[in-house]
Design an enzyme around this catalytic site. Structure first.
Site, mmCIF file in Angstrom:
data_model
loop_
_atom_site.group_PDB
_atom_site.id
_atom_site.type_symbol
_atom_site.label_atom_id
_atom_site.label_comp_id
_atom_site.label_asym_id
_atom_site.label_seq_id
_atom_site.Cartn_x
_atom_site.Cartn_y
_atom_site.Cartn_z
ATOM 1 N N ASN A 47 -135.007 -66.431 -40.491
ATOM 2 C CA ASN A 47 -134.353 -67.617 -39.946
ATOM 3 C C ASN A 47 -132.868 -67.365 -39.699
ATOM 4 O O ASN A 47 -132.327 -67.693 -38.634
ATOM 5 C CB ASN A 47 -134.492 -68.797 -40.913
ATOM 6 N N GLY A 225 -125.499 -81.178 -47.259
ATOM 7 C CA GLY A 225 -126.399 -81.912 -46.381
ATOM 8 C C GLY A 225 -125.636 -82.770 -45.381
ATOM 9 O O GLY A 225 -124.737 -82.302 -44.683
ATOM 10 N N GLY A 255 -130.350 -75.163 -43.613
ATOM 11 C CA GLY A 255 -129.419 -74.333 -44.365
ATOM 12 C C GLY A 255 -129.317 -72.934 -43.796
ATOM 13 O O GLY A 255 -128.239 -72.313 -43.822
ATOM 14 N N ASP A 256 -130.421 -72.419 -43.266
ATOM 15 C CA ASP A 256 -130.401 -71.090 -42.655
ATOM 16 C C ASP A 256 -129.638 -71.106 -41.333
ATOM 17 O O ASP A 256 -128.957 -70.138 -40.984
ATOM 18 C CB ASP A 256 -131.827 -70.596 -42.439
ATOM 19 N N ARG A 289 -134.179 -81.683 -34.853
ATOM 20 C CA ARG A 289 -135.275 -81.058 -34.112
ATOM 21 C C ARG A 289 -136.327 -80.533 -35.076
ATOM 22 O O ARG A 289 -136.030 -80.265 -36.231
ATOM 23 C CB ARG A 289 -134.737 -79.922 -33.237
#
Length: 309
Positions: A47, A225, A255-256, A289
């Site tokens: 990722n 977040g 996060g990636d 998304r």
């Protein structure tokens, strides 16, 4: 240095994600019906490599997949995204790593990972690749590989003059010399709490945790977040708020997206604050998304995010 900046070597996991949509994740002893299931390339290492490549980084990925259809699919996807996959080893007789991802209607997710071929990655190979191919660039790792792999990469990065970026997700125990190499150490609130032994649940407590972690790492980023991210290094500290989004669709891999974008900006020679700003925008784009890699932005797509769209 290429137009995309210094080379970025991402070492880590490659999984095929099996994603199910559920109203809420099941509790102990509970069964819930999923609305849909689909398969998608994932794994924190892959990722982050894809996220960086989509933003113009010069990226190679180091990892392992099994000699199965899932592994072949992951390799095709990495190459299609412009990631150098020459250092991905196909392990005979082993299955490719997989993740079962339950995505709630709220967009939050719960993930179970079966490492499979990811745990066939050896410290010897990681050391060789970093020493031979990563000098002067960035070496990026995550917690989805065995601790000895992280330690070997940190040592090789120091010896080759490479910048070592560690996203310690999930949290694993590491020796102090590994943490001391991190520039930055990237963690979320729960991971920061696991390291410091104190709860982290607000911007204020994240600042305090970052100050503590800065005594153990060269620089620190704590992601929060929807509240953005806190950063700290030898030159200062601050918080980068996240732009508002109309609807959170899926937080898987956000996060990636952050780490991949941060790595690209650092590879271009920017300071930590600038790198965190791009990371926050990339993560914000992703949560609106579906999926992990499928949700990641190309360079021009982050302009609207920066404006708060």
């Amino acid at each position: 240095m290429t137009a995309g900046g210094a080379p970025i070597t991402v070492i880590g996991s490659a999984n095929l994600d099996y994603i199910v949509r559920v109203p809420t994740a099941p509790g102990p002893g509970e069964t819930v019906l999923a609305g849909a299931m689909r398969k998608s390339p994932g794994g924190k290492g892959a990722n982050q490599a894809v996220a960086a490549a989509r933003l113009g980084g010069t990226v190679r990925f180091v990892g392992c997949v099994g000699d199965d259809d899932d592994g072949a699919l992951l390799l095709r996807e990495l190459r299609a995204e412009g990631v150098d996959s020459a250092e991905v080893e196909v392990i005979t007789g082993e299955h490719t790593g997989l993740a079962i991802v339950a995505v709630e209607d709220s967009g939050e997710n719960s993930i179970v990972v079966v490492p499979g071929a990811n745990f066939a990655l050896t410290a010897t190979r990681v050391t060789r690749v970093v020493r031979r191919r990563a000098g002067g660039g960035l070496v990026v790792l995550q917690g989805e590989v065995q601790p000895r792999i992280i330690a070997a990469a940190a040592t090789a990065a120091r010896e080759s003059g490479s910048r070592f970026v560690l996203n310690l997700a999930p949290f694993v125990e590491l020796d102090s010399d590994v943490l001391a190499t991190c520039d930055p150490l990237v963690v979320n609130e729960s991971e920061a709490a696991a390291i410091t032994g104190r709860p982290v649940g607000s911007v204020g407590s994240a600042h305090e945790a970052a100050r503590q972690l800065l005594e153990r790492a060269r620089s620190v980023v704590i992601t929060l977040g929807a509240r953005g991210a806190v950063w700290a290094d030898a030159d200062g500290a601050g918080v980068v708020p996240a732009p508002a989004v109309d609807r959170v669709v899926d937080t898987t891999g956000a996060g990636d997206a952050f780490v991949g974008a941060l790595a690209v900006r650092l590879a271009q020679g920017a300071g930590l604050r600038s790198a965190v700003e791009l990371g926050v925008r990339a993560g914000t784009y992703a949560v609106a998304r579906d999926g992990a890699q499928s949700s990641y932005a190309m360079s021009g797509e982050l302009v609207d995010v920066a404006a708060g769209a």
